[in-house]
Design a protein around this motif. Sequence first.
Motif, PDB file in Angstrom:
ATOM      1  N   GLU A  81      24.183 -60.440 -59.097  1.00  0.00           N
ATOM      2  CA  GLU A  81      24.717 -59.133 -58.742  1.00  0.00           C
ATOM      3  C   GLU A  81      24.634 -58.249 -59.978  1.00  0.00           C
ATOM      4  OE1 GLU A  81      28.158 -59.428 -55.689  1.00  0.00           O
ATOM      5  OE2 GLU A  81      28.495 -61.043 -57.144  1.00  0.00           O
ATOM      6  N   PHE A  82      24.700 -56.930 -59.773  1.00  0.00           N
ATOM      7  CA  PHE A  82      24.612 -56.015 -60.904  1.00  0.00           C
ATOM      8  C   PHE A  82      25.991 -55.894 -61.547  1.00  0.00           C
ATOM      9  CE2 PHE A  82      21.823 -53.258 -63.171  1.00  0.00           C
ATOM     10  CZ  PHE A  82      22.699 -52.488 -63.906  1.00  0.00           C
ATOM     11  N   VAL A  83      26.089 -56.402 -62.787  1.00  0.00           N
ATOM     12  CA  VAL A  83      27.371 -56.434 -63.483  1.00  0.00           C
ATOM     13  C   VAL A  83      27.399 -55.469 -64.669  1.00  0.00           C
ATOM     14  CG1 VAL A  83      28.048 -58.741 -62.749  1.00  0.00           C
ATOM     15  CG2 VAL A  83      26.635 -58.474 -64.790  1.00  0.00           C
ATOM     16  N   ILE A  84      28.600 -54.993 -64.943  1.00  0.00           N
ATOM     17  CA  ILE A  84      28.824 -54.065 -66.052  1.00  0.00           C
ATOM     18  C   ILE A  84      30.079 -54.492 -66.799  1.00  0.00           C
ATOM     19  CG2 ILE A  84      27.678 -52.063 -65.014  1.00  0.00           C
ATOM     20  CD1 ILE A  84      30.522 -51.138 -64.114  1.00  0.00           C
ATOM     21  N   GLY A  85      30.264 -53.890 -67.966  1.00  0.00           N
ATOM     22  CA  GLY A  85      31.446 -54.146 -68.771  1.00  0.00           C
ATOM     23  C   GLY A  85      31.179 -55.167 -69.851  1.00  0.00           C
ATOM     24  N   TYR A  86      32.069 -55.185 -70.847  1.00  0.00           N
ATOM     25  CA  TYR A  86      31.987 -56.100 -71.973  1.00  0.00           C
ATOM     26  C   TYR A  86      30.582 -56.084 -72.601  1.00  0.00           C
ATOM     27  CZ  TYR A  86      33.426 -59.824 -75.035  1.00  0.00           C
ATOM     28  OH  TYR A  86      33.730 -60.541 -76.151  1.00  0.00           O
ATOM     29  N   GLY A  87      30.061 -54.879 -72.789  1.00  0.00           N
ATOM     30  CA  GLY A  87      28.744 -54.695 -73.405  1.00  0.00           C
ATOM     31  C   GLY A  87      27.637 -54.423 -72.416  1.00  0.00           C
ATOM     32  N   LEU A  88      27.812 -54.828 -71.174  1.00  0.00           N
ATOM     33  CA  LEU A  88      26.788 -54.630 -70.144  1.00  0.00           C
ATOM     34  C   LEU A  88      26.885 -53.213 -69.596  1.00  0.00           C
ATOM     35  CD1 LEU A  88      27.716 -57.966 -68.528  1.00  0.00           C
ATOM     36  CD2 LEU A  88      25.429 -57.510 -69.407  1.00  0.00           C
ATOM     37  N   ASP A  89      25.723 -52.615 -69.358  1.00  0.00           N
ATOM     38  CA  ASP A  89      25.724 -51.210 -68.966  1.00  0.00           C
ATOM     39  C   ASP A  89      24.946 -50.952 -67.692  1.00  0.00           C
ATOM     40  OD1 ASP A  89      22.911 -49.454 -69.982  1.00  0.00           O
ATOM     41  OD2 ASP A  89      23.080 -51.607 -70.315  1.00  0.00           O
ATOM     42  N   TYR A  90      25.153 -49.776 -67.191  1.00  0.00           N
ATOM     43  CA  TYR A  90      24.254 -49.162 -66.218  1.00  0.00           C
ATOM     44  C   TYR A  90      23.980 -47.773 -66.769  1.00  0.00           C
ATOM     45  CZ  TYR A  90      22.383 -46.660 -62.272  1.00  0.00           C
ATOM     46  OH  TYR A  90      21.578 -45.891 -61.484  1.00  0.00           O
ATOM     47  N   ALA A  91      22.723 -47.487 -67.079  1.00  0.00           N
ATOM     48  CA  ALA A  91      22.311 -46.194 -67.644  1.00  0.00           C
ATOM     49  C   ALA A  91      23.173 -45.834 -68.851  1.00  0.00           C
ATOM     50  CB  ALA A  91      22.356 -45.108 -66.579  1.00  0.00           C
ATOM     51  N   GLU A  92      23.397 -46.822 -69.718  1.00  0.00           N
ATOM     52  CA  GLU A  92      24.123 -46.669 -70.985  1.00  0.00           C
ATOM     53  C   GLU A  92      25.620 -46.385 -70.833  1.00  0.00           C
ATOM     54  OE1 GLU A  92      22.939 -47.535 -73.923  1.00  0.00           O
ATOM     55  OE2 GLU A  92      21.004 -47.956 -73.013  1.00  0.00           O
ATOM     56  N   THR A  93      26.178 -46.590 -69.654  1.00  0.00           N
ATOM     57  CA  THR A  93      27.614 -46.387 -69.478  1.00  0.00           C
ATOM     58  C   THR A  93      28.285 -47.697 -69.061  1.00  0.00           C
ATOM     59  OG1 THR A  93      27.291 -45.681 -67.182  1.00  0.00           O
ATOM     60  CG2 THR A  93      27.349 -43.954 -68.848  1.00  0.00           C
ATOM     61  N   TYR A  94      29.591 -47.722 -69.136  1.00  0.00           N
ATOM     62  CA  TYR A  94      30.464 -48.831 -68.748  1.00  0.00           C
ATOM     63  C   TYR A  94      30.536 -49.970 -69.768  1.00  0.00           C
ATOM     64  CZ  TYR A  94      29.623 -46.653 -64.156  1.00  0.00           C
ATOM     65  OH  TYR A  94      29.464 -45.775 -63.126  1.00  0.00           O
ATOM     66  N   ARG A  95      29.812 -49.891 -70.885  1.00  0.00           N
ATOM     67  CA  ARG A  95      29.821 -50.983 -71.858  1.00  0.00           C
ATOM     68  C   ARG A  95      31.225 -51.283 -72.382  1.00  0.00           C
ATOM     69  NH1 ARG A  95      24.559 -52.198 -73.500  1.00  0.00           N
ATOM     70  NH2 ARG A  95      23.068 -50.488 -73.416  1.00  0.00           N
ATOM     71  N   ASN A  96      32.079 -50.280 -72.433  1.00  0.00           N
ATOM     72  CA  ASN A  96      33.389 -50.421 -73.055  1.00  0.00           C
ATOM     73  C   ASN A  96      34.450 -51.053 -72.158  1.00  0.00           C
ATOM     74  OD1 ASN A  96      33.137 -47.971 -71.539  1.00  0.00           O
ATOM     75  ND2 ASN A  96      35.135 -47.353 -72.342  1.00  0.00           N
ATOM     76  N   LEU A  97      34.137 -51.353 -70.910  1.00  0.00           N
ATOM     77  CA  LEU A  97      35.118 -52.013 -70.055  1.00  0.00           C
ATOM     78  C   LEU A  97      35.427 -53.393 -70.637  1.00  0.00           C
ATOM     79  CD1 LEU A  97      33.694 -51.124 -66.509  1.00  0.00           C
ATOM     80  CD2 LEU A  97      35.530 -49.978 -67.781  1.00  0.00           C
ATOM     81  N   PRO A  98      36.695 -53.801 -70.667  1.00  0.00           N
ATOM     82  CA  PRO A  98      37.053 -55.067 -71.325  1.00  0.00           C
ATOM     83  C   PRO A  98      36.808 -56.305 -70.472  1.00  0.00           C
ATOM     84  CG  PRO A  98      39.025 -53.990 -70.516  1.00  0.00           C
ATOM     85  CD  PRO A  98      37.870 -53.043 -70.253  1.00  0.00           C
ATOM     86  N   TYR A  99      36.298 -56.139 -69.279  1.00  0.00           N
ATOM     87  CA  TYR A  99      36.036 -57.236 -68.354  1.00  0.00           C
ATOM     88  C   TYR A  99      34.610 -57.096 -67.848  1.00  0.00           C
ATOM     89  CZ  TYR A  99      37.055 -53.301 -65.283  1.00  0.00           C
ATOM     90  OH  TYR A  99      37.047 -52.059 -64.705  1.00  0.00           O
ATOM     91  N   VAL A 100      34.140 -58.094 -67.091  1.00  0.00           N
ATOM     92  CA  VAL A 100      32.836 -58.017 -66.435  1.00  0.00           C
ATOM     93  C   VAL A 100      33.106 -57.772 -64.958  1.00  0.00           C
ATOM     94  CG1 VAL A 100      30.734 -59.258 -65.798  1.00  0.00           C
ATOM     95  CG2 VAL A 100      31.670 -59.495 -68.111  1.00  0.00           C
ATOM     96  N   GLY A 101      32.557 -56.680 -64.449  1.00  0.00           N
ATOM     97  CA  GLY A 101      32.757 -56.327 -63.050  1.00  0.00           C
ATOM     98  C   GLY A 101      31.442 -56.091 -62.339  1.00  0.00           C
ATOM     99  N   VAL A 102      31.487 -56.190 -61.026  1.00  0.00           N
ATOM    100  CA  VAL A 102      30.324 -55.913 -60.191  1.00  0.00           C
ATOM    101  C   VAL A 102      30.323 -54.413 -59.896  1.00  0.00           C
ATOM    102  CG1 VAL A 102      29.195 -56.370 -57.975  1.00  0.00           C
ATOM    103  CG2 VAL A 102      30.384 -58.226 -59.187  1.00  0.00           C
ATOM    104  N   LEU A 103      29.218 -53.760 -60.236  1.00  0.00           N
ATOM    105  CA  LEU A 103      29.079 -52.325 -60.009  1.00  0.00           C
ATOM    106  C   LEU A 103      28.876 -52.050 -58.519  1.00  0.00           C
ATOM    107  CD1 LEU A 103      28.838 -49.535 -61.439  1.00  0.00           C
ATOM    108  CD2 LEU A 103      26.368 -49.936 -61.541  1.00  0.00           C
ATOM    109  N   LYS A 104      29.581 -51.053 -58.009  1.00  0.00           N
ATOM    110  CA  LYS A 104      29.412 -50.677 -56.608  1.00  0.00           C
ATOM    111  C   LYS A 104      27.973 -50.250 -56.367  1.00  0.00           C
ATOM    112  CE  LYS A 104      34.136 -49.197 -55.686  1.00  0.00           C
ATOM    113  NZ  LYS A 104      35.041 -48.056 -55.470  1.00  0.00           N
TER     114      LYS A 104
END
Length: 184
Positions: free
Chosen positions: A155-178
Amino acid sequence: MPQTHIHPDVDRVLLTEQQIADRLAELGRQIAEDYADEPPIMVGVLKGAVMVMADLARATDLSVEMDWMAVSSYGSGTKSSGVVRILKDLGADISNRHVLIVEDIIDSGLTLKWLLANLRSRGPKSVEIATLLRKPDAAKVEIDVRYLGFDIPNEFVIGYGLDYAETYRNLPYVGVLKRSVYEG
């Protein structure tokens, strides 16, 4: 994690901040034990591995040297372009040294396969991989990972360094992007 702390673009939290911290602490202890006699140079892969590298290095009770590489095979979308480019190379000479590549996520494995070959051509004693996340169902090549945080669904995940189009990296958890965010 209280619902109010979840970003509105996140469908669900896959890994909490605490789960990540606990697993990196375990990996740090294992790395310290494995490299007790000769600490590795930790090579973080920018930009995604920044959070993993910082927390893993702190969890590793060794005097480790850190360096960074930036390689790209992704555009601003969700799929690999298949072309690998070095955007920033190492500053350190890794010949005759133990190298530990630190990654945020292994998806297809194509970029990492290229990076492994590139680093091995520089004459290190060893090259191993530590990654927070791996998507086994997305793998196109087999990559031997010595230190693995979590296997996750494709699944497409973001947070904790992972991004979508250079955003969401700063989230403290790993989440599934809508899906509506990247398909809309």
